[in-house]
Design a protein around this motif. Structure first.
Motif, mmCIF file in Angstrom:
data_model
loop_
_atom_site.group_PDB
_atom_site.id
_atom_site.type_symbol
_atom_site.label_atom_id
_atom_site.label_comp_id
_atom_site.label_asym_id
_atom_site.label_seq_id
_atom_site.Cartn_x
_atom_site.Cartn_y
_atom_site.Cartn_z
ATOM 1 N N LEU A 180 0.038 -1.839 -2.788
ATOM 2 C CA LEU A 180 0.877 -0.737 -2.321
ATOM 3 C C LEU A 180 1.830 -1.197 -1.224
ATOM 4 O O LEU A 180 2.987 -0.785 -1.166
ATOM 5 N N ALA A 181 1.352 -2.061 -0.341
ATOM 6 C CA ALA A 181 2.200 -2.546 0.753
ATOM 7 C C ALA A 181 3.347 -3.410 0.240
ATOM 8 O O ALA A 181 4.460 -3.359 0.765
ATOM 9 N N LEU A 182 3.067 -4.203 -0.811
ATOM 10 C CA LEU A 182 4.077 -5.113 -1.336
ATOM 11 C C LEU A 182 4.891 -4.512 -2.472
ATOM 12 O O LEU A 182 5.843 -5.128 -2.947
ATOM 13 N N GLY A 183 4.513 -3.322 -2.943
ATOM 14 C CA GLY A 183 5.271 -2.655 -3.998
ATOM 15 C C GLY A 183 4.901 -3.070 -5.406
ATOM 16 O O GLY A 183 5.576 -2.662 -6.355
ATOM 17 N N SER A 184 3.855 -3.860 -5.581
ATOM 18 C CA SER A 184 3.464 -4.278 -6.935
ATOM 19 C C SER A 184 2.601 -3.232 -7.626
ATOM 20 O O SER A 184 2.454 -3.258 -8.842
ATOM 21 N N GLU A 185 2.028 -2.300 -6.869
ATOM 22 C CA GLU A 185 1.250 -1.196 -7.437
ATOM 23 C C GLU A 185 1.955 0.095 -7.062
ATOM 24 O O GLU A 185 1.911 0.535 -5.929
ATOM 25 N N ARG A 186 2.617 0.697 -8.058
ATOM 26 C CA ARG A 186 3.391 1.901 -7.801
ATOM 27 C C ARG A 186 2.831 3.065 -8.608
ATOM 28 O O ARG A 186 2.326 2.892 -9.704
ATOM 29 N N GLY A 187 2.981 4.246 -8.059
ATOM 30 C CA GLY A 187 2.556 5.440 -8.764
ATOM 31 C C GLY A 187 1.079 5.448 -9.098
ATOM 32 O O GLY A 187 0.696 5.739 -10.232
ATOM 33 N N VAL A 188 0.242 5.120 -8.126
ATOM 34 C CA VAL A 188 -1.202 5.117 -8.360
ATOM 35 C C VAL A 188 -1.661 6.545 -8.636
ATOM 36 O O VAL A 188 -1.441 7.443 -7.827
ATOM 37 N N ARG A 189 -2.290 6.751 -9.780
ATOM 38 C CA ARG A 189 -2.750 8.077 -10.170
ATOM 39 C C ARG A 189 -3.899 8.534 -9.270
ATOM 40 O O ARG A 189 -4.697 7.712 -8.812
ATOM 41 N N PRO A 190 -4.023 9.838 -9.046
ATOM 42 C CA PRO A 190 -5.123 10.334 -8.208
ATOM 43 C C PRO A 190 -6.489 9.928 -8.740
ATOM 44 O O PRO A 190 -7.387 9.603 -7.956
ATOM 45 N N ALA A 191 -6.675 9.935 -10.064
ATOM 46 C CA ALA A 191 -7.978 9.563 -10.624
ATOM 47 C C ALA A 191 -8.299 8.101 -10.333
ATOM 48 O O ALA A 191 -9.437 7.746 -10.015
ATOM 49 N N ARG A 192 -7.289 7.238 -10.431
ATOM 50 C CA ARG A 192 -7.498 5.814 -10.158
ATOM 51 C C ARG A 192 -7.837 5.589 -8.682
ATOM 52 O O ARG A 192 -8.745 4.825 -8.343
ATOM 53 N N LEU A 193 -7.092 6.272 -7.818
ATOM 54 C CA LEU A 193 -7.353 6.147 -6.388
ATOM 55 C C LEU A 193 -8.728 6.701 -6.035
ATOM 56 O O LEU A 193 -9.470 6.115 -5.238
ATOM 57 N N ALA A 194 -9.097 7.813 -6.661
ATOM 58 C CA ALA A 194 -10.423 8.383 -6.416
ATOM 59 C C ALA A 194 -11.518 7.436 -6.889
ATOM 60 O O ALA A 194 -12.577 7.317 -6.256
ATOM 61 N N GLY A 195 -11.266 6.729 -7.994
ATOM 62 C CA GLY A 195 -12.243 5.762 -8.474
ATOM 63 C C GLY A 195 -12.440 4.615 -7.514
ATOM 64 O O GLY A 195 -13.577 4.157 -7.294
ATOM 65 N N LEU A 196 -11.354 4.145 -6.932
ATOM 66 C CA LEU A 196 -11.468 3.070 -5.948
ATOM 67 C C LEU A 196 -12.270 3.520 -4.722
ATOM 68 O O LEU A 196 -13.131 2.803 -4.224
ATOM 69 N N VAL A 197 -11.965 4.735 -4.266
ATOM 70 C CA VAL A 197 -12.694 5.252 -3.102
ATOM 71 C C VAL A 197 -14.162 5.474 -3.455
ATOM 72 O O VAL A 197 -15.066 5.151 -2.666
ATOM 73 N N LEU A 198 -14.407 6.007 -4.652
ATOM 74 C CA LEU A 198 -15.789 6.250 -5.063
ATOM 75 C C LEU A 198 -16.552 4.937 -5.187
ATOM 76 O O LEU A 198 -17.737 4.860 -4.834
ATOM 77 N N GLY A 199 -15.882 3.893 -5.688
ATOM 78 C CA GLY A 199 -16.536 2.601 -5.747
ATOM 79 C C GLY A 199 -16.903 2.081 -4.372
ATOM 80 O O GLY A 199 -17.977 1.483 -4.179
ATOM 81 N N PHE A 200 -16.041 2.318 -3.397
ATOM 82 C CA PHE A 200 -16.357 1.912 -2.029
ATOM 83 C C PHE A 200 -17.541 2.716 -1.486
ATOM 84 O O PHE A 200 -18.420 2.178 -0.804
#
Length: 363
Positions: A103-123
């Motif tokens: 996200l900081a470098l711009g290589s991951e754009r338009g991260v879907r809420p479900a994908r972001l929630a999955g990353l947080v849930l994995g943490f």
């Protein structure tokens, strides 16, 4: 991806066994050298060549430092005080570092809420597995070294995705060349210190663990990692890290006799749910097809209807448009152009074929 997670997750088991006869830097050096030998041989067998050019090798050296030399050494150092299962759990933070960098470098754009929630849930699942409120391991230098290795992997995946993959060089050539560079980097750290740090006399079990670690858990997994980065991107490659706690904890319990409890089972379940969310494919929007059929009444008639009446070339059977009904060929005898059909304005009669000079139309 399941194969990569299984092999990569077993890395912590083989590292634990190898550390019983080798020093941490010796383990890192052995991994790089054996992995490089296997992949260089694979290049020769497949007819591939190592990359050429100073720019490519400069990128390979940077990637080798962050993806091989540094994390291999940090994992080996950390596992002197941290169990193999817990090392796999801590390594599961790699996707979080990866998506933050993306996200900081711009290589991951338009991260879907479900994908972001999955990353947080994995943490969250990783935290449940680690249970810092019950143990002081998280504050130890060994755990910090492993977290640093996970962050180093994230930096490496992002860098490799931006500078090395997708540029026409086969992934087997890239992975072989990078491990050659990593072998040089670890040799520079090991050799000046007389084997860094303690001379050892490993037994057969230690040698076998080091061979499996270098061949299967380094050469094979590293090549698969390159392919995933090339095909699916750096963040998807880092998501493999979410499966590592499951593999590492199970192997630690079965092979090394490490403790397993309900908290560990709950944490693994939460992590798998997070993986499912991060791998979820976004629903495709329905394809809209323009309606071609007309409905009753002039108001619902498509705009293409007047174009048919104003066709430039004569047609053997031009459609008529009577009373708002659907256009259909006429079988009636030719009429004078002066006679306007019912439902068609007189000023549009001349637009029919053959009416430019007042002659009968040939409908």
């Amino acid at each position: 991806m399941a194969l990569l997670a299984s092999l990569w997750g077993s890395t912590f088991l083989w590292t634990d066994l190898a550390l019983r006869g080798l020093s941490p830097l010796q383990v890192a050096f052995t991994r790089c050298v054996l992995g490089a030998l296997v992949l260089v041989a694979a290049c020769r067998v497949s007819g591939r060549r190592l990359p050429r050019g100073l720019t490519v090798w400069r990128h390979l050296t940077v990637a080798a430092f962050f993806c091989n030399a540094l994390p291999f050494a940090l994992f080996s150092l950390g596992q002197q005080t941290v169990s193999s299962g817990m090392a796999g759990v801590l390594n599961a933070t790699t996707p979080l570092w990866s998506i933050a960098l993306g996200l900081a470098l711009g290589s991951e754009r338009g991260v879907r809420p479900a994908r972001l929630a999955g990353l947080v849930l994995g943490f969250v699942g990783t935290v449940v597995l680690f249970a810092p409120w019950q143990s002081g391991i998280a504050t130890g230098w060994g755990a910090l070294a492993i977290v640093g290795a996970a962050a180093s992997y994230a930096v490496a995946f992002t860098y490799m995705g931006r500078t090395l993959v997708g540029r026409g060089t086969p992934t087997v050539s890239l992975s072989a060349a990078q491990l050659v560079a990593a072998s040089g980097l670890t040799a520079a750290a090991v050799l000046p210190f007389g084997g860094a740090v303690v001379p050892v006399a490993p037994g057969a079990a230690v040698v076998a663990a080091a061979v499996v670690l270098g061949v299967c858990c380094t050469a094979v997994t590293f090549h698969l990692t390159y392919r995933i980065i090339n095909d699916e991107g750096a963040t998807n490659a880092a998501v493999v890290g979410y499966l590592l706690p499951v593999v590492s904890v199970v192997l630690g319990v079965v092979v090394l006799g490490e403790q397993l409890n309900a908290r560990v089972l709950v944490g693994m379940a939460v992590i798998l749910l997070g993986v499912a969310l991060t791998r979820r494919v976004a629903p495709q929007p329905p394809v809209t097809v323009a309606a071609t059929a007309t409905t009753a009444g002039p108001a619902a008639r498509p705009a293409a209807t007047p174009v048919v009446l104003a066709a430039a070339a004569p047609s053997p059977a031009s459609p008529s448009d009577r009373g708002g009904a659907a256009a259909r060929p006429s079988r009636r005898a030719a009429e004078p152009c002066s006679a306007a059909p019912a439902g068609v304005a007189p000023n549009r009669v001349a637009s029919r074929p053959g009416c430019a000079s007042g002659e009968p139309s040939d409908r």
